[in-house]
Motif scaffolding. Structure first.
Motif, PDB file in Angstrom:
ATOM      1  N   THR A  39       0.836  -1.208   0.000  1.00 54.31           N
ATOM      2  CA  THR A  39       0.000   0.000   0.000  1.00 54.31           C
ATOM      3  C   THR A  39       0.871   1.259   0.000  1.00 54.31           C
ATOM      4  O   THR A  39       0.490   2.291  -0.571  1.00 54.31           O
ATOM      5  N   ARG A 156       0.009   3.191   9.070  1.00 51.99           N
ATOM      6  CA  ARG A 156      -0.221   1.779   8.770  1.00 51.99           C
ATOM      7  C   ARG A 156      -1.684   1.408   8.946  1.00 51.99           C
ATOM      8  O   ARG A 156      -2.246   1.568  10.021  1.00 51.99           O
ATOM      9  N   THR A 157      -2.330   0.959   7.874  1.00 53.30           N
ATOM     10  CA  THR A 157      -3.626   0.297   8.006  1.00 53.30           C
ATOM     11  C   THR A 157      -3.566  -0.973   7.169  1.00 53.30           C
ATOM     12  O   THR A 157      -3.060  -0.969   6.047  1.00 53.30           O
ATOM     13  N   THR A 159      -4.591  -3.830   4.742  1.00 54.86           N
ATOM     14  CA  THR A 159      -5.488  -3.878   3.585  1.00 54.86           C
ATOM     15  C   THR A 159      -6.352  -5.146   3.657  1.00 54.86           C
ATOM     16  O   THR A 159      -5.837  -6.236   3.867  1.00 54.86           O
ATOM     17  N   ASP A 186      -3.798  -3.247  -5.632  1.00 55.63           N
ATOM     18  CA  ASP A 186      -3.298  -3.513  -4.285  1.00 55.63           C
ATOM     19  C   ASP A 186      -4.207  -4.544  -3.613  1.00 55.63           C
ATOM     20  O   ASP A 186      -5.433  -4.455  -3.723  1.00 55.63           O
ATOM     21  N   VAL A 187      -3.608  -5.519  -2.955  1.00 57.98           N
ATOM     22  CA  VAL A 187      -4.385  -6.551  -2.253  1.00 57.98           C
ATOM     23  C   VAL A 187      -3.866  -6.651  -0.819  1.00 57.98           C
ATOM     24  O   VAL A 187      -2.810  -6.123  -0.495  1.00 57.98           O
TER      25      VAL A 187
HETATM   26 MG   LIG Z   1      -1.751  -2.911   2.284  1.00 61.28          MG
END
Ligand SMILES: [Mg+2]
Ligand SMILES: Nc1nc2c(ncn2[C@@H]2O[C@H](COP(=O)(O)OP(=O)(O)OP(=O)(O)O)[C@@H](O)[C@H]2O)c(=O)[nH]1
Length: 368
Positions: A39, A156-157, A159, A186-187
């Protein structure tokens, strides 16, 4: 695709346009284990190739940044007496953290025991951005605080859904000029997220596979019996051998080089987790490395090259029993880069070369 009109003709037209666009666009897929930096690369593409972050987007990040601070100090304090040997709170004041949490975080963070527990965060689970935000509490607590671009890159989160970013990049003159269109997907990288990956395998030109090189002395959040770097190697092996992405180029980012260097310079030993590291020697440069860090990063790179050197066999079903044909596929080309995903200049340079690879459509084993 999504279409709001409900009119059949428009739906067909839109579908056609979508298919045309899909075919003209270079599709890149970010893969890798949890917290490897996928991410963060998406955020860099937004900074480098779209418009960066608006004031409103920055403001929307504040609760997540405060949550990062909260989670960081909590995880450090919680693990103080769990690591072996355990640590103790040194200052009396730190004990108030349960009552007036945010006000006392700063005092807690300055505590010697907390600092030592932070230094040993590879023994438990802690986000990488802990120190960045805990060192900026005075700024972040101000009522008029607006997150900097670096704060956003460090926020930071995890995903848990699939997302896509679209951008255009000018094509260098030596490749004929014009505009190249990219879609980057993005995964989520944690184990529970990976079953969703197959949804985005179709039509991918190149996979950007991220490995957090600093992970060598950490265990997975999902399973504390598994070494994070070993999980990354085994996941890369799966992708390298997967029939679903056989046509995609493979580009590996050995990420978090800043953290790898820091750990090695602090004296963390790779051979504790990978005993074969002790005997690892470069095949060129007179068998010498410039530094222990240099040896560390090339050792990780060698592991990727070794995975890519094992032939992949496929079985074609024959017409008669016992007549199946086994075919050895030609070796897949793998490009490897050392990266720092939170460093915009580093990613600008790396992405330029990724773009060249895709434009030239030559993906081959990079030796340096
Ligand atoms: Mg991520
Ligand atoms: N110091 C440093 N931190 C990094 C680097 N790359 C990523 N990070 C940080 O590592 C954390 C995890 O990065 P993410 O981009 O969220 O990881 P991810 O691969 O998307 O993780 P999932 O969404 O769980 O799959 C974030 O706090 C980033 O700021 C790096 O090269 N150096």
């Amino acid at each position: 695709m999504v279409c709001g009109t409900g009119n059949k003709k428009n739906v067909d037209d839109d579908d056609k346009l979508y298919t045309e666009k899909f075919n003209q666009t270079s599709k890149l897929l970010l893969l890798g284990t949890g917290e490897s930096g996928k991410t963060t690369i998406i955020k860099q593409m937004k900074i480098l190739h779209i418009n960066g972050f608006t004031d409103q987007e920055r403001q929307e990040k504040i609760p997540f940044i405060k949550q990062n601070i909260h989670e960081s100090i909590y995880d450090i304090a919680y693990n103080m007496d769990k690591i072996d040997p355990p640590m103790e709170i040194s200052t009396e004041e730190t004990k108030k953290i349960c009552r007036e949490y945010f006000d006392h975080v700063k005092i807690a963070w300055a505590d010697e025991g907390i600092q030592e527990t932070y230094e040993r965060s590879n023994e438990y689970q802690l986000i990488d951005s802990a120190a960045h935000f805990l060192n900026r509490i005075d700024e972040i607590r101000k009522p008029d605080y607006i997150p900097t671009t670096l704060d956003i890159l460090f926020c930071r989160t995890m995903t848990i859904s699939i997302s896509k970013i679209e951008f255009e990049v000018p094509i260098p003159k030596k490749f004929g000029g014009g505009i190249a269109e990219f879609w980057m997907y993005d995964v989520g990288g944690q184990r529970g997220q990976r079953k969703k990956w197959i949804q985005v395998f179709d039509g991918i030109q190149a996979i950007l596979f991220l490995i957090a090189a600093s992970d060598f002395d950490q265990t997975l959040r999902e399973d504390e019996n598994v070494n994070r770097l070993k999980e990354a190697f085994s996941l890369f092996t799966d992708i390298y051998r997967s029939k679903f992405v056989r046509d995609a180029g493979l580009i590996v980012f050995l990420n978090k080089q800043d953290l790898l260097k820091k750990k090695i310079e602090q004296g963390r030993r790779i051979e504790k987790y990978f005993p074969e590291y002790a005997d690892y020697r470069p095949t060129d440069r007179d068998g010498k490395f410039e530094s222990e860090y240099d040896k560390a990063r090339y050792f990780i790179r060698q592991n990727i090259l070794d995975i890519a050197s094992v032939p992949v066999m496929v079985e074609h079903i024959g017409f008669a029993p016992g007549k199946n044909i086994h075919e050895q596929l030609p070796p897949r080309n793998v490009y490897i880069h050392f990266t720092i995903a939170t460093d915009t200049e580093n990613i600008r340079k790396v992405f330029e070369s990724v773009q060249e690879i895709i434009l030239k459509n030559i993906l081959e084993v990079a030796l340096y």
